[in-house]
Design a protein around this motif. Structure first.
Motif, PDB file in Angstrom:
ATOM      1  N   VAL A  50       0.841  -1.188   0.000  1.00  0.00           N
ATOM      2  CA  VAL A  50       0.000   0.000   0.000  1.00  0.00           C
ATOM      3  C   VAL A  50       0.882   1.246   0.000  1.00  0.00           C
ATOM      4  O   VAL A  50       2.099   1.168   0.185  1.00  0.00           O
ATOM      5  CB  VAL A  50      -0.939   0.021   1.226  1.00  0.00           C
ATOM      6  CG1 VAL A  50      -1.843  -1.211   1.218  1.00  0.00           C
ATOM      7  CG2 VAL A  50      -0.149   0.094   2.535  1.00  0.00           C
ATOM      8  N   ASP A  51       0.253   2.412  -0.195  1.00  0.00           N
ATOM      9  CA  ASP A  51       0.969   3.686  -0.166  1.00  0.00           C
ATOM     10  C   ASP A  51       1.041   4.219   1.259  1.00  0.00           C
ATOM     11  O   ASP A  51       0.307   3.783   2.154  1.00  0.00           O
ATOM     12  CB  ASP A  51       0.263   4.707  -1.056  1.00  0.00           C
ATOM     13  CG  ASP A  51       0.327   4.330  -2.528  1.00  0.00           C
ATOM     14  OD1 ASP A  51       1.308   3.685  -2.934  1.00  0.00           O
ATOM     15  OD2 ASP A  51      -0.629   4.675  -3.259  1.00  0.00           O
ATOM     16  N   TYR A  52       1.919   5.209   1.468  1.00  0.00           N
ATOM     17  CA  TYR A  52       2.001   5.834   2.783  1.00  0.00           C
ATOM     18  C   TYR A  52       2.374   7.296   2.663  1.00  0.00           C
ATOM     19  O   TYR A  52       2.915   7.743   1.632  1.00  0.00           O
ATOM     20  CB  TYR A  52       3.029   5.109   3.666  1.00  0.00           C
ATOM     21  CG  TYR A  52       4.476   5.385   3.322  1.00  0.00           C
ATOM     22  CD1 TYR A  52       5.167   6.451   3.898  1.00  0.00           C
ATOM     23  CD2 TYR A  52       5.165   4.577   2.410  1.00  0.00           C
ATOM     24  CE1 TYR A  52       6.504   6.704   3.574  1.00  0.00           C
ATOM     25  CE2 TYR A  52       6.485   4.821   2.075  1.00  0.00           C
ATOM     26  CZ  TYR A  52       7.147   5.892   2.670  1.00  0.00           C
ATOM     27  OH  TYR A  52       8.460   6.154   2.350  1.00  0.00           O
ATOM     28  N   VAL A  53       2.064   8.062   3.720  1.00  0.00           N
ATOM     29  CA  VAL A  53       2.499   9.446   3.861  1.00  0.00           C
ATOM     30  C   VAL A  53       3.003   9.623   5.287  1.00  0.00           C
ATOM     31  O   VAL A  53       2.702   8.817   6.172  1.00  0.00           O
ATOM     32  CB  VAL A  53       1.352  10.447   3.578  1.00  0.00           C
ATOM     33  CG1 VAL A  53       0.879  10.346   2.134  1.00  0.00           C
ATOM     34  CG2 VAL A  53       0.179  10.234   4.540  1.00  0.00           C
ATOM     35  N   THR A  54       3.769  10.658   5.519  1.00  0.00           N
ATOM     36  CA  THR A  54       4.276  10.912   6.870  1.00  0.00           C
ATOM     37  C   THR A  54       3.643  12.151   7.501  1.00  0.00           C
ATOM     38  O   THR A  54       3.914  12.459   8.656  1.00  0.00           O
ATOM     39  CB  THR A  54       5.803  11.087   6.857  1.00  0.00           C
ATOM     40  OG1 THR A  54       6.138  12.150   5.961  1.00  0.00           O
ATOM     41  CG2 THR A  54       6.484   9.799   6.402  1.00  0.00           C
TER      42      THR A  54
END
Length: 349
Positions: A50-54
């Protein structure tokens, strides 16, 4: 539905696992993770593909779980709700009632679904107990008693009142369909000053008394999580660590034809309920509510009321007296100001 999980720490990683299961089952479409710890979130994102952001400000999803430290819930939740994101916020909803109601107000203002992670409302055995109480099988409920014991170093963030007893306050309200008329609480903080490692609560529901014992300083029983409900006709016991077992005791004290007190005890039967993971049932209920534009059973208002009751318990402990929370969850509450600050730390819950 695109689904987000904010906070991938101790408990958040379980939300990620369940979200991935729902994606694989076609219940949701895509998942995006969010955590300030990029090493951790990137590894988890790679594991589940999956994608991620911080930065939570970069999270664009339809619905999300917030599983960060309770101190960050208000900022993160109000920010996401302002962007029309339906939310499931882990318990407690916040650490004070102003923050909790600010989250509720934000959800209502933006017409968003809001749920709180009072996971035991989805415990199979507790659900079966609730159904039997509602059918009148136990008679009049006289007494409830809960033990949550273990032996460990207290956390340095929140004590047992907000970490453990929160579950039982909500459970008693759920089982009895009401709020307590009075609360008495005693807390101890011998190990870490200001962090309660033991909390004892007595809640008065009119004709029913509820007692909650929570402690991180009891080595005698191992990890103990159990509930006893005493009714006028039958009683029940469940071990929260055993999701599918509910023991019913067929016993009562009554007056015979001559008006003499007598007792009957016909033993107990262990009933096995449907096997179901409470967390998965909780998230499924939230996803369904989000898709339908509704709140799940453990709604934001339920969560805010519970936080108010915990505040009253703290007041009782601080002042050494019984408190009467007559105005908890009052419908005439005025909306609180929104705190728009965002803190996306990971959960250590």
């Amino acid at each position: 539905m695109n689904y987000g999980v904010v906070g991938t720490g101790y408990w958040g990683k379980n939300h990620v696992r369940v979200a991935a299961e729902l994606r694989d089952q076609g219940r949701i479409d895509d998942i995006v993770l969010c955590d300030v710890d990029e090493d951790r979130v990137s590894e988890m994102a790679e594991t589940y593909g999956v994608d991620y952001v911080t930065d939570v400000g970069d999270l664009e999803v339809d619905a999300a779980t917030v599983a960060t430290p309770s101190t960050t819930h208000e900022g993160i939740a109000t920010d996401l709700l302002s962007r029309d994101t339906d939310l499931l916020v882990e318990k407690p909803l916040a650490l004070d009632s102003d923050a909790a109601w600010a989250i509720v107000d934000a959800a209502e203002r933006n017409d968003c679904s809001l749920g709180v992670g009072h996971i035991f409302r989805y415990h199979p055995a507790l659900g079966e107990l609730k159904r039997r109480i509602d059918r009148g099988e136990l008679g009049r409920i006289k007494y409830l008693h809960t033990r949550r014991y273990t032996f460990r170093i207290p956390r340095d963030t929140t004590g047992v009142l907000y970490s453990l007893a929160v579950h039982d306050v909500d459970t008693y309200n759920y089982l009895l369909d009401g709020l307590p008329e009075s609360i008495h609480c005693k807390m101890d903080d011998f190990v870490r000053e200001g962090i309660d490692e033991t909390a004892t609560m007595t809640l008065d529901y009119g004709n029913t008394t509820g007692v909650i014992n929570s402690s991180w300083q009891v080595p005698a029983f191992g990890k103990t999580r159990d509930l006893v409900v005493v009714g006028s006709n039958r009683s029940a016991r469940l071990d929260y660590l055993e999701n599918t077992e509910l023991e019913i005791f067929d016993a009562e004290v009554y007056s015979d034809r001559d008006g003499q007190l007598t007792s009957r005890n016909d033993g107990s039967i262990v009933h096995t309920t449907e096997k179901r993971e409470p967390l998965k049932a909780e998230i499924e209920a939230f996803v369904d509510a989000s898709l339908e534009g509704e709140d799940p059973p453990a709604s934001g208002r339920v969560g805010a009321q519970t936080v108010e009751l915990l505040e009253r318990a703290e007041e009782s402990a601080d002042e050494g007296r019984v408190v009467h929370p007559t105005d908890v969850g009052r419908s005439e509450r005025q909306p609180t100001a929104v705190n728009s600050a965002v803190n996306s730390e990971s959960s250590d819950d």
